[in-house]
Design a protein around this motif. Structure first.
Motif, PDB file in Angstrom:
ATOM      1  N   THR A  91       0.844  -1.195   0.000  1.00  0.00           N
ATOM      2  CA  THR A  91       0.000   0.000   0.000  1.00  0.00           C
ATOM      3  C   THR A  91       0.878   1.243   0.000  1.00  0.00           C
ATOM      4  OG1 THR A  91      -1.745   1.202   1.166  1.00  0.00           O
ATOM      5  CG2 THR A  91      -0.195  -0.019   2.549  1.00  0.00           C
ATOM      6  N   THR A  92       0.365   2.310  -0.590  1.00  0.00           N
ATOM      7  CA  THR A  92       1.067   3.596  -0.495  1.00  0.00           C
ATOM      8  C   THR A  92       0.262   4.546   0.391  1.00  0.00           C
ATOM      9  OG1 THR A  92      -0.053   4.324  -2.489  1.00  0.00           O
ATOM     10  CG2 THR A  92       2.170   3.446  -2.762  1.00  0.00           C
ATOM     11  N   LYS A  93      -0.781   3.973   1.037  1.00  0.00           N
ATOM     12  CA  LYS A  93      -1.677   4.848   1.813  1.00  0.00           C
ATOM     13  C   LYS A  93      -1.322   4.856   3.293  1.00  0.00           C
ATOM     14  CE  LYS A  93      -5.279   3.854  -1.498  1.00  0.00           C
ATOM     15  NZ  LYS A  93      -6.504   3.108  -1.749  1.00  0.00           N
TER      16      LYS A  93
HETATM   17  P1  ADP Z   1      -4.952  -0.136  -0.342  1.00  0.00           P
HETATM   18  O1  ADP Z   1      -6.060   0.558  -1.075  1.00  0.00           O
HETATM   19  O2  ADP Z   1      -5.363  -0.565   1.040  1.00  0.00           O
HETATM   20  O3  ADP Z   1      -3.672   0.600  -0.346  1.00  0.00           O
HETATM   21  P2  ADP Z   1      -4.962  -1.944  -2.574  1.00  0.00           P
HETATM   22  O4  ADP Z   1      -4.425  -3.326  -2.726  1.00  0.00           O
HETATM   23  O5  ADP Z   1      -6.386  -1.729  -2.927  1.00  0.00           O
HETATM   24  O6  ADP Z   1      -4.663  -1.526  -1.092  1.00  0.00           O
HETATM   25  O7  ADP Z   1      -4.077  -0.954  -3.446  1.00  0.00           O
HETATM   26  C1  ADP Z   1      -2.664  -1.050  -3.387  1.00  0.00           C
HETATM   27  C2  ADP Z   1      -2.019   0.238  -3.887  1.00  0.00           C
HETATM   28  O8  ADP Z   1      -2.252   0.373  -5.276  1.00  0.00           O
HETATM   29  C3  ADP Z   1      -2.588   1.512  -3.308  1.00  0.00           C
HETATM   30  O9  ADP Z   1      -2.014   1.814  -2.041  1.00  0.00           O
HETATM   31  C4  ADP Z   1      -2.200   2.536  -4.350  1.00  0.00           C
HETATM   32  O10 ADP Z   1      -0.851   2.913  -4.196  1.00  0.00           O
HETATM   33  C5  ADP Z   1      -2.256   1.746  -5.646  1.00  0.00           C
HETATM   34  N1  ADP Z   1      -3.505   2.028  -6.390  1.00  0.00           N
HETATM   35  C6  ADP Z   1      -4.569   1.232  -6.509  1.00  0.00           C
HETATM   36  N2  ADP Z   1      -5.502   1.792  -7.302  1.00  0.00           N
HETATM   37  C7  ADP Z   1      -5.014   2.973  -7.701  1.00  0.00           C
HETATM   38  C8  ADP Z   1      -5.495   4.036  -8.565  1.00  0.00           C
HETATM   39  N3  ADP Z   1      -6.692   3.971  -9.162  1.00  0.00           N
HETATM   40  N4  ADP Z   1      -4.696   5.102  -8.761  1.00  0.00           N
HETATM   41  C9  ADP Z   1      -3.469   5.175  -8.167  1.00  0.00           C
HETATM   42  N5  ADP Z   1      -2.962   4.216  -7.361  1.00  0.00           N
HETATM   43  C10 ADP Z   1      -3.716   3.142  -7.125  1.00  0.00           C
END
Ligand code: ADP
Length: 727
Positions: free
Chosen positions: A540-542
Motif C-alpha cells: 500500500t502507499t496509503k
Molecule cells: P490499499 O487501497 O489498502 O492501499 P490496494 O491493494 O487496494 O490496497 O491498493 C494497493 C495500492 O495500489 C494503493 O495503495 C495505491 O498505491 C495503488 N492504487 C490502486 N488503485 C489505484 C489508482 N486507481 N490510482 C493510483 N494508485 C492506485
C-alpha cells in the motif's frame, strides 16, 4: 555520430592510406589562412559539366555554407549552362545575387589536362572587406600548385571510396535507418550535381508496393549559401518536391525496375508513357534512374535518382549510385532484422515479466497459505476456549469484559486470516458461483459505492463524476459478492486517487470469449514501480489508511473466476484497471451452493458425535464445546482409529477435518458412507483446504464449515441435526 565527426574520422583514415586528399584539404586551409577567408571550397569541374567537391574548409566556429552545387552558380559557363536554363536556377541565381553579392567572394579556375578544371572559391562573411589583388594572386598560385600534383587524377576514385566507407560506418553504427539513408542520399546528391536522390522501400503486406522512405535535399536549394549570410530564409519552401507525386506506388516504373532486377534509365521524361515520369518532367527533371536494392534474392527497395540536367547522369555517377545501392540493400535488410529482433526481444521480456509476476504471486500465495493454516488452527482453539470460558455462569464481570475483548481481537484476527486466505485461494476454484449479467453487477456496485463518491461532491470538497458505457451483453459464471468486492475495491481506489475530484469511466465490452470491464480514472496515476506491485498482498502507499489487501484479493478473486486483471497507469494522468472474465453462453440457471445456509432448529436432542481432527487443540476445543452444548463427543486424532470406532459403535453425526495426513476428510466421509450410510458428515476446512471446483463431495457430507468456527456456528449446525434426529 555527426557528419562533422565522420569527416574527421575519414581524414585520419586517409592520412594512413593516401596523402593526396589530405593534401588538397591542407591546401584549401592554406588558401583560407592566406587570403583570410571564412570558407574555401576546392572542386573539379569535369568537361561534361559535372562538378565534384574535393575539400571544404571553414574558419573555426563557422557553419558549412557553400556547397558543390553552389559553385555552379559562381563559375558560370560552361558548367552551369544547363542548370541556368531551368527556372529553378534562375530563381537560385537571383537569390545568390541578392544574398551573395554583399559577401566578398574570390573565384579561381585552373585548367587540367583533358578539359576539366580546378575550381577554387573563397568567401568572407558579409560586411568584411573584399579580397585584394594580392589575395587573388596567392590563391591562383596555390591552385596551380594543386594542378601540378601528379596523383591528382586519382582523387575522384578516392573520394568514392571515402563515401562508401562513410555510408558503411554510419549504417553500421547508427540504429536509425532513416538517418543512414538520408546521409547516403545527401552525400550521393553532392557527387551528382542537379540530382535529387530518394529511397523507396519495398512493402509486401498488401501486395508489392514501394514506400518513399528517405530523400536528399532538392537540387535547387541554396540554403547553405543563405546560412553563410546568417539569414533564415528557407529557399525550398516554395518549391514542390517530387515526393508528392506518389507516396505509395504499386504500378510504377520503380516497381518495374525492382521486378526486372535491373537499373532502368529514362531520358526525356516528358516524352515517356508513364504518368509519373511526365509528372517529374513537369517539375523540371529531365532524366531518371531507378536502381533496385536487393539482399540476396530478397527485394528491399529502389534507389531513385532524378536529374535536372538534360544530359542526365554520367556513367561515373550511375556507377557510384549502383555501388551505393549495393551497400544500402544489406544495410536496410540488417536494420529490418534488428528491428524484428528487438521486437521479439521486447515480446520475450513482456512474457518473462508476466511469468515472473505469476510466479511471485504463486510464491506469495504459498507463503500466505502456510501461515494462515497455522494461524487458523491456533485461532480456532483461542476463540473456542474464550467462548467456552464466557459461558461459565460464575464469571466475574471484569473477567467477562476482558474475555469479550480478547474474543473481539481473535475475531478480527480471524477476519484478516480469512482475507489472506482469500488471496491464496485463487488456484483452488470458485465456490457459490451463479450465472450473472456483468452489466448488472457494475450498476449494483456503482449504486453501492455512490455514498463514497457522491457525498464528496455534495460536501463541495471535490467533484467526482462517474460515467458508464456498458456495451456488454455477456453473462459470466461468478460468485456475485466476490465480483462486487473487486469492483468496489477498484472504484474506491479510484476515488482515493482523485483528491481534487475527477472522472471515473466504467466500460464493458464483449471480446470473443471474454467480457472486458475497464475502470478508468483521471487521478494521480502510479509510477512504474508501484504499478508492478499493486497486486501484492499488503502493498500500500496509503500508510496506515490502507491495508494493501484490496487488489491482491481482487487479483485472487479474478483468477479464481478464470479471468485476468491488469492495470495501465501514467503518473499524473490516471489509471485504468481492466478485468477480463470468461463468458458463459448457456441459459442462466443458478448453480447450487455448497450449503452453508443453516436452518433454524426446531428442538434439541443430545447427539452422539464422532470427532476427527489431527490438531490436538482443535479436537480439544470441539470436545469441550460439544460437551458444553449437551452432546456426546468421541474424539480421535487418527482417522483410521476413528473409522474402527465407527464400525463398532453407533453415532448420530461425524465431524471431521478435511485435511489430515493419512486419510483426508473426503476419504473418511466415503468410508463413513459405507460403514454407516445413515450417519451424516460435517467437514471442517482449514486454511488452504478449500474444495476444488471439480471435487465431488461424498453423499454423506451435509455441511462444509470454514475454520475458525465459532461456538454459535457449531450450535446452529448441531441444532439442525438434532431437529432431524428428533423428528
Ligand atoms: P490499499 O487501497 O489498502 O492501499 P490496494 O491493494 O487496494 O490496497 O491498493 C494497493 C495500492 O495500489 C494503493 O495503495 C495505491 O498505491 C495503488 N492504487 C490502486 N488503485 C489505484 C489508482 N486507481 N490510482 C493510483 N494508485 C492506485
Amino acid at each position: 555520430m555527426t557528419t562533422q565527426s565522420l569527416h574527421c574520422l575519414d581524414y585520419d583514415t586517409l592520412r594512413a592510406s593516401d596523402s593526396t586528399h589530405l593534401w588538397v584539404h591542407y591546401l584549401a586551409e592554406a588558401v583560407r589562412l592566406g587570403v583570410a577567408a571564412d570558407q574555401v571550397i576546392i572542386g573539379i569541374c569535369h568537361s561534361n559539366g559535372t562538378l565534384q567537391e574535393l575539400a571544404s574548409v571553414l574558419a573555426p566556429g563557422e557553419e558549412q555554407c557553400l556547397h558543390a552545387t553552389d559553385l555552379f552558380v559562381h563559375i558560370g559557363e560552361p558548367a552551369a549552362a544547363e542548370l541556368r536554363q531551368s527556372d529553378d536556377l534562375a530563381q537560385t541565381k537571383s537569390e545568390v545575387q541578392q544574398q551573395v553579392l554583399p559577401c566578398p567572394m574570390l573565384l579561381i579556375r585552373e585548367a587540367l589536362p583533358g578539359g576539366s578544371e580546378v575550381v577554387l572559391v573563397a568567401a568572407r562573411k558579409p560586411g568584411r572587406d573584399a579580397f585584394s589583388a594580392g589575395h587573388t594572386q596567392l590563391a591562383q598560385a596555390l591552385a596551380r600548385v594543386l594542378c601540378a600534383r601528379p596523383t591528382f587524377d586519382e582523387l575522384p576514385l578516392l573520394l568514392h571510396v571515402r563515401l562508401l566507407t562513410q555510408i558503411a560506418q554510419v549504417g553500421g553504427s547508427n540504429p536509425d535507418l532513416n538517418f543512414t539513408l538520408r546521409f547516403a542520399l545527401r552525400e550521393l546528391a553532392r557527387y551528382c550535381p542537379g540530382c535529387w536522390a530518394s529511397v523507396w522501400l519495398h512493402e509486401s503486406r498488401e501486395g508489392p508496393s514501394l514506400q518513399l522512405t528517405a530523400y536528399s535535399d532538392p537540387p535547387w536549394k541554396t540554403g547553405r549559401c543563405t546560412a553563410l549570410l546568417h539569414t533564415n530564409k528557407a529557399s525550398s519552401s516554395s518549391v514542390q518536391l517530387p515526393t508528392t507525386t506518389c507516396l505509395l506506388v504499386r504500378e510504377t516504373p520503380l516497381v518495374t525496375a525492382l521486378e526486372k532486377r535491373q537499373i532502368v534509365y529514362w531520358e526525356r521524361l516528358a516524352e515517356q508513357s508513364w504518368d509519373v515520369l511526365r509528372q517529374w518532367a513537369a517539375l523540371g527533371f529531365h532524366a531518371a534512374a531507378a536502381i533496385p536494392l536487393f539482399v540476396g534474392q530478397e527485394k528491399v527497395g529502389v534507389l531513385l535518382l532524378l536529374s535536372k540536367r538534360s544530359v542526365g547522369f554520367t556513367r561515373n555517377e550511375l556507377h557510384l549510385a549502383a555501388t551505393i545501392a549495393e551497400l544500402l540493400g544489406p544495410i536496410i535488410a540488417c536494420h529490418r532484422l534488428t528491428g524484428q529482433l528487438s521486437q521479439a526481444y521486447e515480446q520475450l521480456q513482456r512474457a518473462q515479466q508476466q511469468l515472473v509476476n505469476a510466479e511471485k504471486m504463486r510464491a506469495l500465495g504459498e507463503l500466505a497459505s502456510g501461515m494462515a493454516h497455522d494461524f487458523n488452527n491456533a485461532l480456532c482453539g483461542t476463540l473456542g476456549f474464550i467462548e467456552l470460558a464466557l459461558r461459565e455462569p460464575q464469571l466475574p464481570a471484569a473477567v467477562e469484559e476482558l474475555l469479550r475483548m480478547a474474543r473481539t481481537c481473535a475475531l478480527d484476527a480471524a477476519a484478516t486470516v480469512r482475507r489472506v486466505q482469500d488471496f491464496a485461494r485463487w488456484e483452488r476454484g470458485l465456490q457459490n458461483a451463479e450465472i450473472v449479467l456483468v452489466n448488472d453487477l457494475v450498476r449494483q456496485v456503482v449504486e453501492l459505492t455512490r455514498p463514497r463518491w457522491h457525498n464528496a461532491a455534495r460536501a463541495g470538497s471535490r467533484i467526482i463524476d462517474v460515467q458508464l458505457d456498458l456495451q456488454s451483453q455477456a453473462h459470466v459464471m461468478a460468485n456475485p459478492s466476490e465480483l462486487r468486492e473487486v469492483l468496489t475495491n477498484i472504484i474506491l481506489n479510484a476515488v482515493d486517487a482523485m483528491p481534487q475530484g475527477g472522472k471515473i469511466t466504467i466500460t464493458t465490452q464483449d471480446e470473443e470469449n471474454y467480457v472486458a470491464v475497464h475502470v478508468r480514472d483521471t487521478g494521480m496515476g502510479m509510477t512504474p514501480e508501484v504499478q508492478q506491485r499493486v497486486f501484492e498482498p499488503f502493498f500500500t502507499t496509503k500508510k496506515e489508511r490502507g491495508t494493501g489487501l484490496g487488489l491482491s484479493i481482487s487479483y485472487a478473486i479474478i483468477k479464481r473466476h478464470g479471468g485476468d486483471i491488469s492495470v495501465e497507469s501514467e503518473l499524473g494522468r490516471g489509471s485504468t484497471f481492466t478485468i477480463r472474465l470468461p463468458v458463459v453462453r448457456q441459459d442462466p440457471t443458478p448453480v447450487p451452493s455448497n450449503g452453508s445456509a443453516l436452518a433454524c432448529p426446531k428442538h434439541r436432542a443430545s447427539l452422539r458425535i464422532l470427532v476427527v481432527d489431527d490438531e490436538p487443540h482443535v479436537v480439544s476445543f470441539l470436545r469441550q464445546s460439544l460437551l458444553h452444548l449437551g452432546h456426546q463427543p468421541q474424539t480421535f486424532q487418527d482417522p483410521e482409529q476413528a473409522l474402527d470406532d465407527l464400525r463398532r459403535n453407533c453415532y448420530d453425526l461425524v465431524i471431521s477435518d478435511l485435511s489430515m495426513p493419512k486419510v483426508d476428510g473426503l476419504e473418511l466421509a466415503s468410508a463413513c458412507a459405507q460403514i454407516a450410510p445413515q450417519v451424516p458428515v460435517v467437514l471442517l476446512t482449514g486454511w488452504g483446504e478449500q474444495l476444488r471446483q471439480g471435487d465431488s463431495l461424498p453423499a454423506a457430507v451435509r455441511y462444509v464449515l470454514n475454520k475458525p468456527i465459532t461456538i454459535q456456528q457449531l450450535e446452529q449446525v448441531l441444532h439442525h441435526f438434532a431437529s432431524d434426529h428428533g423428528s
